[in-house]
Design a protein around this motif. Structure first.
Motif, PDB file in Angstrom:
ATOM      1  N   VAL A  26      37.229  39.195  33.745  1.00 46.31           N
ATOM      2  CA  VAL A  26      37.220  39.052  32.288  1.00 46.31           C
ATOM      3  C   VAL A  26      35.858  38.537  31.823  1.00 46.31           C
ATOM      4  O   VAL A  26      35.308  39.034  30.837  1.00 46.31           O
ATOM      5  N   ALA A  27      35.292  37.583  32.540  1.00 47.46           N
ATOM      6  CA  ALA A  27      33.980  37.037  32.177  1.00 47.46           C
ATOM      7  C   ALA A  27      32.884  38.103  32.244  1.00 47.46           C
ATOM      8  O   ALA A  27      31.940  38.074  31.451  1.00 47.46           O
ATOM      9  N   ARG A  28      33.032  39.062  33.168  1.00 46.97           N
ATOM     10  CA  ARG A  28      32.052  40.161  33.298  1.00 46.97           C
ATOM     11  C   ARG A  28      32.324  41.291  32.314  1.00 46.97           C
ATOM     12  O   ARG A  28      31.616  42.287  32.308  1.00 46.97           O
ATOM     13  N   ARG A  29      33.396  41.140  31.537  1.00 42.90           N
ATOM     14  CA  ARG A  29      33.841  42.198  30.613  1.00 42.90           C
ATOM     15  C   ARG A  29      34.302  43.438  31.380  1.00 42.90           C
ATOM     16  O   ARG A  29      34.227  44.555  30.897  1.00 42.90           O
ATOM     17  N   ASP A  30      34.803  43.218  32.589  1.00 41.91           N
ATOM     18  CA  ASP A  30      35.354  44.271  33.444  1.00 41.91           C
ATOM     19  C   ASP A  30      36.809  44.457  33.020  1.00 41.91           C
ATOM     20  O   ASP A  30      37.648  43.611  33.284  1.00 41.91           O
ATOM     21  N   VAL A  31      37.097  45.566  32.346  1.00 38.92           N
ATOM     22  CA  VAL A  31      38.444  45.767  31.806  1.00 38.92           C
ATOM     23  C   VAL A  31      39.391  46.437  32.785  1.00 38.92           C
ATOM     24  O   VAL A  31      40.571  46.595  32.489  1.00 38.92           O
ATOM     25  N   ARG A  32      38.914  46.823  33.949  1.00 37.33           N
ATOM     26  CA  ARG A  32      39.772  47.511  34.927  1.00 37.33           C
ATOM     27  C   ARG A  32      40.322  46.588  36.022  1.00 37.33           C
ATOM     28  O   ARG A  32      41.495  46.654  36.371  1.00 37.33           O
ATOM     29  N   THR A  33      39.464  45.768  36.588  1.00 33.27           N
ATOM     30  CA  THR A  33      39.852  44.953  37.729  1.00 33.27           C
ATOM     31  C   THR A  33      41.088  44.087  37.496  1.00 33.27           C
ATOM     32  O   THR A  33      41.973  44.048  38.351  1.00 33.27           O
ATOM     33  N   PRO A  34      41.218  43.391  36.352  1.00 33.43           N
ATOM     34  CA  PRO A  34      42.413  42.561  36.195  1.00 33.43           C
ATOM     35  C   PRO A  34      43.716  43.341  36.360  1.00 33.43           C
ATOM     36  O   PRO A  34      44.673  42.829  36.948  1.00 33.43           O
ATOM     37  N   LEU A  80      36.251  32.786  28.083  1.00 32.39           N
ATOM     38  CA  LEU A  80      37.123  31.846  28.779  1.00 32.39           C
ATOM     39  C   LEU A  80      36.342  31.205  29.918  1.00 32.39           C
ATOM     40  O   LEU A  80      35.793  31.905  30.765  1.00 32.39           O
ATOM     41  N   ASP A  81      36.297  29.883  29.919  1.00 31.25           N
ATOM     42  CA  ASP A  81      35.599  29.118  30.951  1.00 31.25           C
ATOM     43  C   ASP A  81      36.648  28.384  31.783  1.00 31.25           C
ATOM     44  O   ASP A  81      37.266  27.424  31.309  1.00 31.25           O
ATOM     45  N   VAL A  82      36.886  28.864  33.000  1.00 34.22           N
ATOM     46  CA  VAL A  82      37.895  28.255  33.865  1.00 34.22           C
ATOM     47  C   VAL A  82      37.343  26.957  34.431  1.00 34.22           C
ATOM     48  O   VAL A  82      36.338  26.956  35.141  1.00 34.22           O
TER      49      VAL A  82
END
Length: 139
Positions: free
Chosen positions: A16-24, A72-74
């Motif tokens: 999500v932080a990388r704006r990767d919409v597929r991996t999650p 989002l900062d975990v």
């Protein structure tokens, strides 16, 4: 203890932080229940519970209709066996106003068979810890 579950949740947030919409979505069960009903953002007119991959996409679309940017900062991931408690600092920018919005939330992820089957967001840490089965153990 399930360090594997913690790593799955970590990889979701990193994507999500990388704006990767597929991996999650590789980590979500097909029938995931996405429940933000215990969060302050529930008052923004969003649904109380979203179901399945399309439901998660709907949640993000609705969030991005209110905020132009969501970050989002975990801060911490706590292993609770088949659940993981994520302590998250939110940083958003209002879509219309551009005003910054910051808040904390606590996400309780439930995993089975290497997939996230449920995610619940809480504003109250004690309530989240109780939901994760961590209440009273000093976590």
């Amino acid at each position: 203890m399930s360090p594997q579950n913690v790593e799955i949740v970590r990889s979701i947030y990193e994507a999500v932080a990388r704006r990767d919409v597929r991996t999650p979505f590789r980590h979500y069960a097909d029938d995931i229940a996405w429940d933000p009903s215990r969060a302050a953002t529930a008052g923004l007119g969003l649904k109380t519970v979203y179901h399945g991959h399309e439901g998660v996409r709907d949640h993000w679309r609705e969030g991005l209709s209110v905020f132009r940017e969501i970050n989002l900062d975990v801060r911490d991931l706590v292993d609770a066996g088949d659940q993981v408690l994520a302590v998250v600092r939110e940083h958003h920018l209002g879509r219309a106003s551009g005003a910054p919005v910051e808040a904390m939330h606590y996400a309780v992820w439930t995993l089975a068979g290497g997939k996230a089957t449920r995610m619940r967001i809480f504003d109250d840490r004690d309530e989240a810890e109780a939901a994760a089965g961590l209440a009273g153990d000093g976590a």
